[in-house]
Scaffold this motif. Structure first.
Motif, PDB file in Angstrom:
ATOM      1  N   ARG A  19      -5.800  -2.258   2.439  1.00 23.52           N
ATOM      2  CA  ARG A  19      -5.209  -0.944   2.618  1.00 23.52           C
ATOM      3  C   ARG A  19      -3.714  -0.964   2.242  1.00 23.52           C
ATOM      4  N   ILE A  20      -2.992  -2.052   2.640  1.00 27.16           N
ATOM      5  CA  ILE A  20      -1.576  -2.161   2.324  1.00 27.16           C
ATOM      6  C   ILE A  20      -1.374  -2.753   0.941  1.00 27.16           C
ATOM      7  N   ASP A  21      -2.009  -3.904   0.733  1.00 32.68           N
ATOM      8  CA  ASP A  21      -1.771  -4.611  -0.524  1.00 32.68           C
ATOM      9  C   ASP A  21      -2.263  -3.814  -1.718  1.00 32.68           C
ATOM     10  N   GLY A  22      -3.356  -3.058  -1.500  1.00 33.74           N
ATOM     11  CA  GLY A  22      -3.934  -2.345  -2.622  1.00 33.74           C
ATOM     12  C   GLY A  22      -3.077  -1.184  -3.090  1.00 33.74           C
ATOM     13  N   ASP A  23      -2.190  -0.689  -2.200  1.00 30.94           N
ATOM     14  CA  ASP A  23      -1.348   0.446  -2.573  1.00 30.94           C
ATOM     15  C   ASP A  23      -0.193   0.053  -3.474  1.00 30.94           C
ATOM     16  N   VAL A  24       0.183  -1.230  -3.456  1.00 28.44           N
ATOM     17  CA  VAL A  24       1.347  -1.665  -4.229  1.00 28.44           C
ATOM     18  C   VAL A  24       0.898  -2.086  -5.623  1.00 28.44           C
ATOM     19  N   PRO A  25       1.455  -1.451  -6.662  1.00 27.37           N
ATOM     20  CA  PRO A  25       1.079  -1.856  -8.018  1.00 27.37           C
ATOM     21  C   PRO A  25       1.438  -3.323  -8.236  1.00 27.37           C
ATOM     22  N   PRO A  26       0.609  -4.062  -8.962  1.00 30.59           N
ATOM     23  CA  PRO A  26       0.847  -5.503  -9.127  1.00 30.59           C
ATOM     24  C   PRO A  26       2.220  -5.819  -9.701  1.00 30.59           C
ATOM     25  N   GLU A  27       2.762  -4.937 -10.575  1.00 30.71           N
ATOM     26  CA  GLU A  27       4.062  -5.235 -11.179  1.00 30.71           C
ATOM     27  C   GLU A  27       5.205  -5.137 -10.157  1.00 30.71           C
ATOM     28  N   LEU A  28       4.935  -4.473  -8.998  1.00 29.92           N
ATOM     29  CA  LEU A  28       5.974  -4.349  -7.967  1.00 29.92           C
ATOM     30  C   LEU A  28       5.773  -5.330  -6.814  1.00 29.92           C
ATOM     31  N   ALA A  29       4.606  -5.958  -6.757  1.00 31.06           N
ATOM     32  CA  ALA A  29       4.256  -6.752  -5.584  1.00 31.06           C
ATOM     33  C   ALA A  29       5.269  -7.852  -5.306  1.00 31.06           C
ATOM     34  N   GLU A  30       5.864  -8.429  -6.346  1.00 34.73           N
ATOM     35  CA  GLU A  30       6.788  -9.537  -6.117  1.00 34.73           C
ATOM     36  C   GLU A  30       8.248  -9.135  -6.313  1.00 34.73           C
ATOM     37  N   THR A  31       8.515  -7.872  -6.530  1.00 32.41           N
ATOM     38  CA  THR A  31       9.906  -7.461  -6.777  1.00 32.41           C
ATOM     39  C   THR A  31      10.422  -6.459  -5.754  1.00 32.41           C
TER      40      THR A  31
END
Ligand code: SF4
Length: 184
Positions: A19-31
């Motif tokens: 629910r949380i992780d899926g909302d964040v686009p992968p390109e933003l997940a580490e930035t």
């Protein structure tokens, strides 16, 4: 099955993590990171301390040494000594405070904008040191002090250590955002 003993495995709960992780686009997940306004302001303040440039006695020689290449105070973001109290947020009392200088030190402190901090550097500033006579006054009798540095004179490393302690104090301040907005 005894319901009291049943503990659902986490993966059995649909959407618990995605629910949380899926909302964040992968390109933003580490930035992208989240924080509080208080912590962001404290972080900026602790890494940009501007001391006022003045000294009262021999301790000031050690204070000057911290901005040289050997000790390099700029590693801690506090090397921008300012000539005006209105541009400074740290007052380093480097040397003995005489009764004659006390009103001047007090006035300079009052001219510094909030938030402001004070380091008492050396035995003379803190307790009048070896002199201990009628002409001198401990600095905490005229302005509030945040950190005391012992020694006669303290080495530049001791002053740098005091500044790192002050940074910890700034970092742990609470209610910063409310104070900035004049709500506290
Ligand atoms: S503490 Fe020692 S070095 Fe510092 S001002 Fe006093 S006499 Fe000078």
């Amino acid at each position: 099955m005894d319901l009291k003993e049943y503990r659902p495995q986490l993966e059995e709960v649909p959407g618990l993590f995605d629910r949380i992780d899926g909302d964040v686009p992968p390109e933003l997940a580490e930035t992208v990171l989240t924080t509080t306004v208080d912590m962001a302001i404290n972080w900026a303040r602790k890494n940009s301390i501007w001391p006022m440039a003045f000294g009262l006695a021999c301790c000031a020689i050690e204070m000057m040494a911290v901005v040289g290449p050997r000790f390099d105070l700029s590693r801690f973001g506090a090397e921008v000594f300012r000539g005006s109290p209105r541009q400074a947020d740290l007052m380093i009392i480097a040397g003995r405070v005489s009764n004659k200088m006390a009103p001047v030190v007090q006035k300079l402190y009052q001219q510094m904008p909030e938030p402001r901090w004070v380091i008492s550097m050396g035995a003379c500033a803190t307790s009048t040191g070896v002199f201990s006579n009628y002409a001198l006054i401990p600095v905490n009798q005229i302005i509030p002090v945040d950190i005391y540095v012992p020694g006669c004179p303290p080495r530049p490393e001791q002053l740098i250590y005091a500044i790192t302690l002050l940074q910890k104090k700034i970092e742990s301040s609470r209610g910063t955002a409310l104070k900035v907005l004049n709500l506290a």
